[in-house]
Every structure is written in structure tokens, then in C-alpha cells.
Write an enzyme that holds these catalytic residues in place. Structure first.
Site, PDB file in Angstrom:
ATOM      1  N   GLY A   1      -0.887  -6.668  30.538  1.00 54.11           N
ATOM      2  CA  GLY A   1      -0.058  -7.705  31.139  1.00 54.11           C
ATOM      3  C   GLY A   1      -0.756  -8.511  32.220  1.00 54.11           C
ATOM      4  O   GLY A   1      -0.093  -9.211  32.993  1.00 54.11           O
ATOM      5  N   GLN A   2      -2.088  -8.439  32.275  1.00 55.70           N
ATOM      6  CA  GLN A   2      -2.815  -9.203  33.305  1.00 55.70           C
ATOM      7  C   GLN A   2      -2.804 -10.686  32.966  1.00 55.70           C
ATOM      8  O   GLN A   2      -3.058 -11.069  31.815  1.00 55.70           O
ATOM      9  CB  GLN A   2      -4.257  -8.693  33.404  1.00 55.70           C
TER      10      GLN A   2
ATOM     11  N   HIS B   1      -6.676  -7.394  41.029  1.00 55.27           N
ATOM     12  CA  HIS B   1      -5.670  -7.384  42.101  1.00 55.27           C
ATOM     13  C   HIS B   1      -4.768  -6.176  41.971  1.00 55.27           C
ATOM     14  O   HIS B   1      -4.458  -5.728  40.865  1.00 55.27           O
ATOM     15  CB  HIS B   1      -4.839  -8.673  42.101  1.00 55.27           C
ATOM     16  N   LEU B   2      -4.357  -5.662  43.124  1.00 55.72           N
ATOM     17  CA  LEU B   2      -3.424  -4.542  43.188  1.00 55.72           C
ATOM     18  C   LEU B   2      -2.093  -5.090  43.685  1.00 55.72           C
ATOM     19  O   LEU B   2      -2.031  -5.694  44.760  1.00 55.72           O
ATOM     20  CB  LEU B   2      -3.933  -3.460  44.152  1.00 55.72           C
TER      21      LEU B   2
ATOM     22  N   ASP C   1       2.935 -12.450  46.787  1.00 51.48           N
ATOM     23  CA  ASP C   1       2.988 -13.015  45.443  1.00 51.48           C
ATOM     24  C   ASP C   1       3.926 -14.226  45.430  1.00 51.48           C
ATOM     25  O   ASP C   1       5.002 -14.209  46.020  1.00 51.48           O
ATOM     26  CB  ASP C   1       3.483 -11.950  44.456  1.00 51.48           C
TER      27      ASP C   1
HETATM   28  P1  5GP Z   1      -0.915 -10.162  36.867  1.00 48.00           P
HETATM   29  O1  5GP Z   1       0.149 -10.575  35.889  1.00 48.00           O
HETATM   30  O2  5GP Z   1      -2.249 -10.759  36.505  1.00 48.00           O
HETATM   31  O3  5GP Z   1      -0.979  -8.690  37.113  1.00 48.00           O
HETATM   32  O4  5GP Z   1      -0.455 -10.750  38.261  1.00 48.00           O
HETATM   33  C1  5GP Z   1      -0.754 -12.028  38.704  1.00 48.00           C
HETATM   34  C2  5GP Z   1       0.200 -12.325  39.822  1.00 48.00           C
HETATM   35  O5  5GP Z   1      -0.294 -13.447  40.532  1.00 48.00           O
HETATM   36  C3  5GP Z   1       1.618 -12.667  39.373  1.00 48.00           C
HETATM   37  O6  5GP Z   1       2.530 -11.744  39.940  1.00 48.00           O
HETATM   38  C4  5GP Z   1       1.813 -14.095  39.869  1.00 48.00           C
HETATM   39  O7  5GP Z   1       3.120 -14.325  40.324  1.00 48.00           O
HETATM   40  C5  5GP Z   1       0.787 -14.199  40.968  1.00 48.00           C
HETATM   41  N1  5GP Z   1       0.282 -15.547  41.187  1.00 48.00           N
HETATM   42  C6  5GP Z   1      -0.170 -16.413  40.244  1.00 48.00           C
HETATM   43  N2  5GP Z   1      -0.577 -17.548  40.796  1.00 48.00           N
HETATM   44  C7  5GP Z   1      -0.375 -17.411  42.147  1.00 48.00           C
HETATM   45  C8  5GP Z   1      -0.609 -18.279  43.262  1.00 48.00           C
HETATM   46  O8  5GP Z   1      -1.077 -19.405  43.137  1.00 48.00           O
HETATM   47  N3  5GP Z   1      -0.286 -17.789  44.484  1.00 48.00           N
HETATM   48  C9  5GP Z   1       0.232 -16.528  44.665  1.00 48.00           C
HETATM   49  N4  5GP Z   1       0.508 -16.147  45.924  1.00 48.00           N
HETATM   50  N5  5GP Z   1       0.456 -15.687  43.614  1.00 48.00           N
HETATM   51  C10 5GP Z   1       0.158 -16.132  42.380  1.00 48.00           C
END
Ligand code: 5GP
Length: 118
Positions: free
Chosen positions: A97-98, A104-105, A35
């Protein structure tokens, strides 16, 4: 398109190598990478290559893929040395919170986790 319409996301760009990522595992069905904004010493995302927007969009036909994603979590956690345990999170939808609408996991490890989460 709206954010949660299942359209292409930053994760699609990572799968296609259009933007860089620190990839730790890949096979024909999924990809695991660190991440960009880690919330723990180890914070890795496991994603299917198929662009499913969110867990609540999955169907019975996805059962093998969902099992594969969980087994990949186990494999990657072992690979990264998380022998003392780790947390697996799937944020789903707005109240979940997505923020990225490609399933994704999260694997979080390397420190003790608290409960309940925020
Ligand atoms: P969500 O909040 O949807 O569960 O998680 C999305 C995750 O994707 C977040 O933890 C965020 O830091 C990560 N993320 C967003 N954009 C990028 C990116 O461009 N590269 C990487 N490696 N992680 C990302």
C-alpha cells in the site's frame, strides 16, 4: 522515472522546504511532520533525510539509521502526548500500500486502533 525508482518525491520537497508541511520534529538524520490526510487524531510521518525509497531497499549499512527512526517515533509520540499507545506502520511496495516512494514511518494515535488492518 517510475514511481518507485528512488527518484525525488513530495517528501524530498518537504525536506528542502520547497512545499509546506507541519513539521513537529527535525534533526540531522530525519524529519517528522503531520500527514496531509490524517487517518487518526494524531497522524505523523517520520522520514529519513536520505532518500531511501522503501524499507525493502535498506541494507545492513542502514541499521543505525533504522534504529534512529524508531527511537524518533518514540520521542515524537511522547512529545505529542500519545501516552495511551499508538500504532507504527511502514507500508512497503505495491502490495504493502505504499504510495510515496521515500521511506516513511506512520505514527497513528489518539483513538483505539483495530486489527487486522485492511
Ligand atoms: P503511504 O501510502 O506511502 O504509506 O503513505 C504516504 C502518506 O503521505 C499518505 O498518508 C499521504 O496522506 C501522505 N502525503 C502525501 N503527500 C503529502 C504531502 O504533500 N504532505 C503531507 N504532509 N503528507 C502527504
Amino acid at each position: 522515472m517510475s514511481e518507485n525508482s528512488g527518484s525525488d518525491t513530495v517528501f524530498g520537497k518537504i525536506i528542502r522546504r520547497e512545499i509546506p508541511a507541519d513539521i513537529v520534529y527535525e534533526d540531522n538524520l530525519c524529519l517528522a511532520f503531520r500527514d496531509v490526510n490524517p487517518q487518526a487524531p494524531v497522524h505523523v510521518l517520520v522520514i529519513p533525510k536520505e532518500p531511501i525509497a522503501k524499507l525493502s531497499d535498506t541494507e545492513s549499512k542502514n541499521h543505525a539509521l533504522l534504529g534512529h527512526l524508531l527511537l524518533t517515533v518514540k520521542r515524537v509520540a511522547e512529545q505529542l502526548g500519545l501516552a495511551n499507545g499508538y500504532r507504527v506502520v511502514i507500508n512497503t511496495g505495491e502490495e504493502g500500500g505504499q504510495t510515496v516512494y521515500h521511506l516513511h514511518l506512520h505514527i497513528l494515535g489518539g483513538r483505539p486502533m483495530q486489527w487486522p488492518p485492511g
